[in-house]
Design an enzyme around this catalytic site. Structure first.
Site, short mmCIF file in Angstrom:
data_model
loop_
_atom_site.label_atom_id
_atom_site.label_comp_id
_atom_site.label_asym_id
_atom_site.label_seq_id
_atom_site.Cartn_x
_atom_site.Cartn_y
_atom_site.Cartn_z
N THR A 12 -2.55 -0.12 -10.73
CA THR A 12 -1.51 0.81 -10.25
C THR A 12 -1.13 1.83 -11.32
O THR A 12 -0.82 2.98 -11.00
CB THR A 12 -0.27 0.00 -9.81
OG1 THR A 12 -0.68 -0.86 -8.75
CG2 THR A 12 0.85 0.88 -9.31
N SER A 54 -7.13 -4.46 -10.00
CA SER A 54 -7.40 -5.71 -10.71
C SER A 54 -7.93 -6.86 -9.83
O SER A 54 -8.55 -7.78 -10.36
CB SER A 54 -6.21 -6.14 -11.56
OG SER A 54 -5.19 -6.72 -10.81
N THR A 87 -1.77 -5.32 -12.29
CA THR A 87 -0.92 -6.47 -12.58
C THR A 87 -1.35 -7.75 -11.86
O THR A 87 -0.99 -8.84 -12.28
CB THR A 87 0.56 -6.17 -12.24
OG1 THR A 87 0.64 -5.85 -10.84
CG2 THR A 87 1.11 -5.04 -13.08
N ASP A 88 -2.13 -7.61 -10.76
CA ASP A 88 -2.47 -8.80 -9.97
C ASP A 88 -3.20 -9.87 -10.79
O ASP A 88 -2.94 -11.07 -10.64
CB ASP A 88 -3.34 -8.43 -8.76
CG ASP A 88 -2.57 -7.65 -7.71
OD1 ASP A 88 -1.35 -7.50 -7.85
OD2 ASP A 88 -3.21 -7.19 -6.74
N1 ASP Z 1 -2.88 -4.33 -6.83
C1 ASP Z 1 -2.66 -3.69 -8.09
C2 ASP Z 1 -3.71 -4.16 -9.10
O1 ASP Z 1 -3.57 -5.26 -9.58
C3 ASP Z 1 -1.31 -4.00 -8.56
C4 ASP Z 1 -0.93 -3.38 -9.87
O2 ASP Z 1 -1.69 -2.84 -10.62
O3 ASP Z 1 0.26 -3.46 -10.17
O4 ASP Z 1 -4.61 -3.43 -9.38
#
Ligand code: ASP
Length: 322
Positions: A12, A54, A87-88
């Site tokens: 993200t 991710s 973050t995932d």
């Molecule tokens: N779905 C996103 C990822 O992990 C969430 C994020 O980056 O916060 O790529």
């Protein structure tokens, strides 16, 4: 000047919201285009090592990052490394690096919960915080850390706890190891030393399964027919399974593969406590290995690292239980 290497991997923090409100990847990384003032003593080099959401990141990508970091420290004289990441699965990459990177330098992972053009976007702020932490002398000897929302968390226990909140990264049981204030980076915990392992491949197949009330042998039966190298079981409470699972579990044990137990509770440590049928004491007697306070996704990586480092038998038990 302190040389900091920023490795961008996607997520993200590298995305934007389109006119319909959907968050989509960018061709050009908004974080590398952004204008902001760096700390006076920092010389920043940015590389887009890959650009993936991710959920697309695999242990092969983690290995690529490990090798790039080791080169940066050994051959290119970098003081610290910042990794931007979705973050995932950020906690998994952080844990992998914490368990495999041999060089001692600050390694800081960060991400964002709101993409680059969303109101209240946290990406650039977290990125600058991560650069401050990576260039801080006190960050040496802290292991790999995750920096989000003004907090520093140890890679070993940090986990994503909220689907959307900017304060998603938490360290259950232990809490963060440091804070980022307006003027400084403050640590208030020391690193718990732990073993690392050298690996050059990440080949093993290790599924995770979760226990629940009334669970029977079906999932274990299916697993006993699969070609797997190990298994992680998210057991109940302090590490117990319903008795109805045991027949199937024994068939997986008979495959002579390591089976690791963690708790599905997000706080505390799984231990062999109960001696009833399916209780942890009996699971340990059956040969299951209790991981020490890490969650299932990290226990899976730890077992994968152990197997790819060529460990077997008691060596695996000790590495996992540490
Ligand atoms: N779905 C996103 C990822 O992990 C969430 C994020 O980056 O916060 O790529």
């Amino acid at each position: 000047m302190k040389k900091i290497l920023a490795l961008h991997t996607g997520g993200t923090i590298s995305m934007h919201e389109d006119a319909s409100g959907k968050v989509v990847p960018d061709v050009e990384n908004p974080i590398t285009k952004a204008q902001f003032a760096l700390p006076d003593d920092v010389e920043l080099t940015s590389e887009d090592i890959f650009n993936l959401p991710s959920p697309h990141v695999t242990p092969e990508h983690m290995l690529l990052l490990k090798n790039r970091i080791e080169k940066a420290v050994r051959e290119e004289d970098f003081f610290g490394v910042v990794i931007t990441h979705g973050t995932d699965t950020l906690e998994e990459t952080a844990f992998f690096l914490d368990t495999t990177v041999m060089d001692l330098c600050p390694i800081v992972l960060t991400g964002a919960m709101r993409s680059s053009n969303e109101l209240g976007s946290d990406g650039l702020y977290n990125y600058l915080s991560a650069i401050r932490v990576a260039s801080c002398d006190d960050s040496f000897g802290k292991g790999v850390v995750v920096v989000m929302n003004d907090e520093v968390h140890s890679a070993r226990f940090v986990t994503k706890t909220h689907t959307t909140n900017v304060a998603t990264f938490r360290t259950p049981t232990h809490g963060p190891i440091g804070l980022i204030t307006k003027h400084k980076v403050m640590y208030f915990n020391k690193l718990l030393e732990h073993s690392k392992a050298k690996i050059e491949k990440v080949d093993s197949k290790i599924p995770i399964i979760k226990a629940y009330a009334g669970m029977d042998s079906t999932t274990f039966e299916v697993l006993s027919h699969m070609n797997i190298d190990g298994l992680v079981v998210e057991a109940l409470g302090s590490g117990n399974l319903p008795p109805y699972t045991l027949e199937g579990l024994q068939k997986v044990i008979d495959k002579d593969i390591p089976i690791v137990v963690v708790s599905r509770c997000f706080n505390g440590v799984a231990e062999p406590v109960y001696a009833y049928e399916g209780g942890g004491v009996n699971l340990e007697k059956m040969g299951l290995i209790f991981a020490n306070g890490i969650n299932s996704q990290k226990a899976r990586l730890k077992l994968l690292i152990a197997l790819n480092a060529g460990m077997s038998g008691i060596e695996i038990d000790e590495f996992i239980a540490e």
